[in-house]
Motif scaffolding. Structure first.
Motif, PDB file in Angstrom:
ATOM      1  N   LEU A  63      51.249  48.468  63.493  1.00 57.79           N
ATOM      2  CA  LEU A  63      50.745  49.920  63.878  1.00 57.79           C
ATOM      3  C   LEU A  63      50.094  49.906  65.519  1.00 57.79           C
ATOM      4  O   LEU A  63      49.094  49.054  65.429  1.00 57.79           O
ATOM      5  N   ILE A  64      50.744  50.273  66.245  1.00 54.61           N
ATOM      6  CA  ILE A  64      49.910  50.415  67.637  1.00 54.61           C
ATOM      7  C   ILE A  64      48.840  51.421  67.614  1.00 54.61           C
ATOM      8  O   ILE A  64      49.105  52.564  67.394  1.00 54.61           O
ATOM      9  N   ASN A  65      47.651  50.746  67.559  1.00 52.13           N
ATOM     10  CA  ASN A  65      46.446  51.645  67.486  1.00 52.13           C
ATOM     11  C   ASN A  65      45.204  50.802  68.082  1.00 52.13           C
ATOM     12  O   ASN A  65      44.898  49.701  67.915  1.00 52.13           O
ATOM     13  N   ASP A  66      44.525  51.570  68.702  1.00 55.47           N
ATOM     14  CA  ASP A  66      43.287  51.123  69.208  1.00 55.47           C
ATOM     15  C   ASP A  66      42.228  51.592  68.315  1.00 55.47           C
ATOM     16  O   ASP A  66      41.507  52.571  68.529  1.00 55.47           O
ATOM     17  N   ILE A  67      41.735  50.643  67.528  1.00 53.02           N
ATOM     18  CA  ILE A  67      40.860  51.004  66.486  1.00 53.02           C
ATOM     19  C   ILE A  67      39.418  51.077  66.900  1.00 53.02           C
ATOM     20  O   ILE A  67      38.477  51.775  66.181  1.00 53.02           O
TER      21      ILE A  67
END
Length: 254
Positions: A63-67
């Motif tokens: 998952l490409i995601n900036d948490i």
């Protein structure tokens, strides 16, 4: 030892770091089903190759995601809610002179490290509580026990997360769930290698030796060491361990 993690759902944050990717690889070996967030799929795939893991494994979803961004966290909320095992991990802010940091610097660090992890934990806990089963691990740093020069931004925010973790782990509201933090020391990661290489070439070996002098076991940690500890803590054999901040640093005390 069979850790009985086959088909367990695992949510791993910041998997495009050495420790995060090592966890992905180790859980895949155990037959777990993994959701892994990253900022760079290219970097994650390179790291997975280093740890002999298959980026195309049917049990891995990248998952490409900036948490650290709340909007991005809301995108992954459902996946976190449905996970059996949650591993929170946020890369630390830069080092520097705390006298030069602004309120915005402090608030960003607090958001990125503490609020990000706290919200992800809040997503995961209700279903875990309903099932009376689950495991949460925060990847933190040994600096919460042994503060280091110019790392105050990271140390303060991670210490807040340690307090939160210990507080909720003491509650009787979450039977069957263990909640811990792991505090790594010096590991053979790209960050450590880059730090050493940032110095003049003539000084690099001496700097490496000085770091090793602080570690009683006489070597740097391997990311695989870290990942195996995560797997054990989240297995049924580690479920009686809760509310702990576990140092994995070769015995280093300074």
């Amino acid at each position: 030892m069979n850790l009985k993690l086959k088909n367990k759902t695992v949510f791993i944050c910041s998997a495009d770091t050495d420790l995060g990717a090592a966890c992905v690889a180790e859980y895949l070996k155990e037959g777990s089903k993994i959701n892994a967030t990253c900022l760079s799929a290219k970097k994650l795939k390179r790291l997975l190759k280093r740890f002999d893991a298959d980026e195309n494994d049917k049990n891995l979803k990248i998952l490409i995601n900036d948490i650290s961004n709340e909007k991005d966290r809301l995108i992954i909320k459902k996946s976190v809610q449905l996970t059996d095992i949650l591993i929170t991990h946020v890369s630390g802010p830069p080092s520097g002179d705390f006298l030069k940091w602004t309120n915005e610097d402090w608030l960003k660090s607090f958001n990125d490290i503490f609020l990000t992890s706290a919200q992800l934990i809040n997503f995961a806990l209700p279903r875990m509580r309903d099932k009376r089963s689950g495991s949460i691990i925060n990847i933190s740093s040994m600096t919460t026990n042994f503060p280091m020069h110019n790392l105050e931004l990271s140390t303060v925010s991670r210490t807040a997360l340690e307090g939160f973790t210990k507080s909720i782990a003491k509650k009787n509201d979450f039977p069957g769930i263990n909640i811990n933090s792991i505090l790594p020391g010096y590991f053979l990661t790209e960050s450590l290698e880059n730090f050493i290489k940032s110095n003049p070439e003539s000084d690099q070996e001496n700097i490496k030796l000085k770091l090793l002098e602080k570690i009683p076991v006489g070597r740097f940690g391997k990311p695989e060491d870290f990942a195996k500890l995560c797997c054990f803590l989240s297995s049924e054999y580690g479920r009686f361990i809760s509310g702990q901040s576990i140092l994995i640093n070769g015995g280093q005390v300074s």
